[in-house]
Write an enzyme that holds these catalytic residues in place. Sequence first.
Site, PDB file in Angstrom:
ATOM      1  N   HIS A   1      15.203  11.761  -9.308  1.00 54.90           N
ATOM      2  CA  HIS A   1      16.268  12.113  -8.610  1.00 54.90           C
ATOM      3  C   HIS A   1      17.382  12.639  -9.705  1.00 54.90           C
ATOM      4  O   HIS A   1      17.312  12.090 -10.837  1.00 54.90           O
ATOM      5  CB  HIS A   1      17.094  11.167  -7.756  1.00 54.90           C
ATOM      6  CG  HIS A   1      16.278  10.679  -6.476  1.00 54.90           C
ATOM      7  ND1 HIS A   1      15.053  11.394  -5.912  1.00 54.90           N
ATOM      8  CD2 HIS A   1      16.559   9.772  -5.742  1.00 54.90           C
ATOM      9  CE1 HIS A   1      14.682  10.754  -4.685  1.00 54.90           C
ATOM     10  NE2 HIS A   1      15.563   9.877  -4.780  1.00 54.90           N
ATOM     11  N   ARG A  25      -3.167  -2.648  10.440  1.00 51.98           N
ATOM     12  CA  ARG A  25      -4.028  -1.418  10.398  1.00 51.98           C
ATOM     13  C   ARG A  25      -4.644  -1.649   8.790  1.00 51.98           C
ATOM     14  O   ARG A  25      -5.856  -0.983   8.444  1.00 51.98           O
ATOM     15  CB  ARG A  25      -3.680  -0.241  10.566  1.00 51.98           C
ATOM     16  CG  ARG A  25      -2.367   0.508   9.766  1.00 51.98           C
ATOM     17  CD  ARG A  25      -2.241   1.923  10.047  1.00 51.98           C
ATOM     18  NE  ARG A  25      -1.067   2.402   9.446  1.00 51.98           N
ATOM     19  CZ  ARG A  25       0.090   2.446   9.530  1.00 51.98           C
ATOM     20  NH1 ARG A  25       0.599   1.671  10.566  1.00 51.98           N
ATOM     21  NH2 ARG A  25       1.218   2.869   8.818  1.00 51.98           N
ATOM     22  N   ARG A  36      21.836  -4.494   2.445  1.00 54.41           N
ATOM     23  CA  ARG A  36      22.699  -4.066   1.434  1.00 54.41           C
ATOM     24  C   ARG A  36      23.943  -4.489   1.619  1.00 54.41           C
ATOM     25  O   ARG A  36      24.798  -4.913   0.660  1.00 54.41           O
ATOM     26  CB  ARG A  36      22.402  -2.846   1.176  1.00 54.41           C
ATOM     27  CG  ARG A  36      21.080  -2.441   0.390  1.00 54.41           C
ATOM     28  CD  ARG A  36      20.968  -1.111   0.102  1.00 54.41           C
ATOM     29  NE  ARG A  36      19.517  -0.876  -0.269  1.00 54.41           N
ATOM     30  CZ  ARG A  36      18.984   0.524  -0.103  1.00 54.41           C
ATOM     31  NH1 ARG A  36      19.527   1.563   0.642  1.00 54.41           N
ATOM     32  NH2 ARG A  36      17.951   0.643  -0.524  1.00 54.41           N
ATOM     33  N   GLN A  90      17.334  15.162  -4.791  1.00 54.04           N
ATOM     34  CA  GLN A  90      16.445  14.255  -4.605  1.00 54.04           C
ATOM     35  C   GLN A  90      15.166  14.586  -4.243  1.00 54.04           C
ATOM     36  O   GLN A  90      14.873  15.330  -3.594  1.00 54.04           O
ATOM     37  CB  GLN A  90      16.973  13.297  -3.542  1.00 54.04           C
ATOM     38  CG  GLN A  90      18.120  12.469  -3.976  1.00 54.04           C
ATOM     39  CD  GLN A  90      18.808  11.436  -3.041  1.00 54.04           C
ATOM     40  OE1 GLN A  90      20.011  11.542  -2.512  1.00 54.04           O
ATOM     41  NE2 GLN A  90      18.014  10.744  -2.297  1.00 54.04           N
ATOM     42  N   CYS A 150      18.244   3.941  -3.989  1.00 55.57           N
ATOM     43  CA  CYS A 150      17.800   4.703  -5.521  1.00 55.57           C
ATOM     44  C   CYS A 150      18.917   5.380  -6.063  1.00 55.57           C
ATOM     45  O   CYS A 150      19.145   5.537  -7.306  1.00 55.57           O
ATOM     46  CB  CYS A 150      16.604   5.749  -5.416  1.00 55.57           C
ATOM     47  SG  CYS A 150      16.580   6.820  -3.966  1.00 55.57           S
ATOM     48  N   THR A 193       0.742  -1.192   0.035  1.00 54.07           N
ATOM     49  CA  THR A 193       0.026   0.061   0.055  1.00 54.07           C
ATOM     50  C   THR A 193       0.856   1.270   0.010  1.00 54.07           C
ATOM     51  O   THR A 193       0.484   2.404  -0.048  1.00 54.07           O
ATOM     52  CB  THR A 193      -0.789   0.101   1.049  1.00 54.07           C
ATOM     53  OG1 THR A 193      -0.216   0.060   2.589  1.00 54.07           O
ATOM     54  CG2 THR A 193      -1.852  -1.183   1.167  1.00 54.07           C
TER      55      THR A 193
END
Length: 329
Positions: free
Chosen positions: A234, A37, A97, A153, A126, A9
């Site tokens: 970006h 939720r 990572r 960014q 990103c 979501t």
Amino acid sequence: MKVAVVGATGLVGSTMLRILEERGFPVTELIPVASERSVGNKVTFKGNEYPVVSADTAITMKPILALFSAGGSTSLELAPKFAAAGCRVVDNSSAWRMKENIKLVVPEVNGHVLTKDDYIIANPNCSTIQMVMVLDPIHRNYGIKRVVVSTYQSVTGTGQKAVKEMMDERAGGNGFGVYPYRIDMNIIPHIDVFQDNGYTKEEMKMSLETCKILGDNNIKVTATTVRVPVVGGHSESVNIELEKDFKENDIRELLSNQSGVVVIDNPSMNGYPMPLDAEGKDEVFVGRIRRDYSQPNTLNCWIVSDNLRKGAATNAVQIARYLHNQGWI
């Protein structure tokens, strides 16, 4: 091909769903996962509605692939549980990572490092993704000694609340406190938390991740990351010191032949990439390619990409496609 999207979501999660659909990924059953939720809400995918479920329920449904975009602490807790159930995890957070035994992958650059034994795979930051897409062919042909990068960014990198905050400020409101200062009509040289060395975590991500992806710890990378009031992509100003001399047109040709990279570099006609060019697209755009005359063997360039797509969701789906093409999912 049961596919779970953890964080379905959210801004990146919803983009993952869109790209899975756009790219015709062979999903036979979608399992959208979100916080408690959101459980019971509906997500639309390929014209069908799917109920959002909890992570525990998702694991019992035995997905073969899970795309994660739900934050680092969630990934540290849940990714091993999905992997233990035989599910391949592609994680978009920073949690995995820099773990020594976890692959950090941009498919066009280092997809070949993946093996059938990899069950948790890290999606890079990103800003790192779009930069290494340009650095990779240059490093392979000329050798890179040092990179100095300043980023510009988009607020989408912070999430939906940040976009709403900027729009509220633009409409005359006071925002919602997502950023420490007003973002509309301003820029903030602060992304993620500050470290003891004076750099932010985002800046250190770019340094450490670049070396890991390119497979060369001798490359020196220093970064300044900045949030700007932009929605859609970006941008980066990148200065690259090489081991060998170069011709600018050779660099342009090299980058033009790199899969996933588009060169827009015609200053006489005001031709250069901008976030407006990148929004909604999967390519990385590069321009303003020019020699740095202040020192030998050094060039400058300007790199732009949609941070929600190639910078996050598209790269994750590309990793999934690589796994599928290898017959591992």
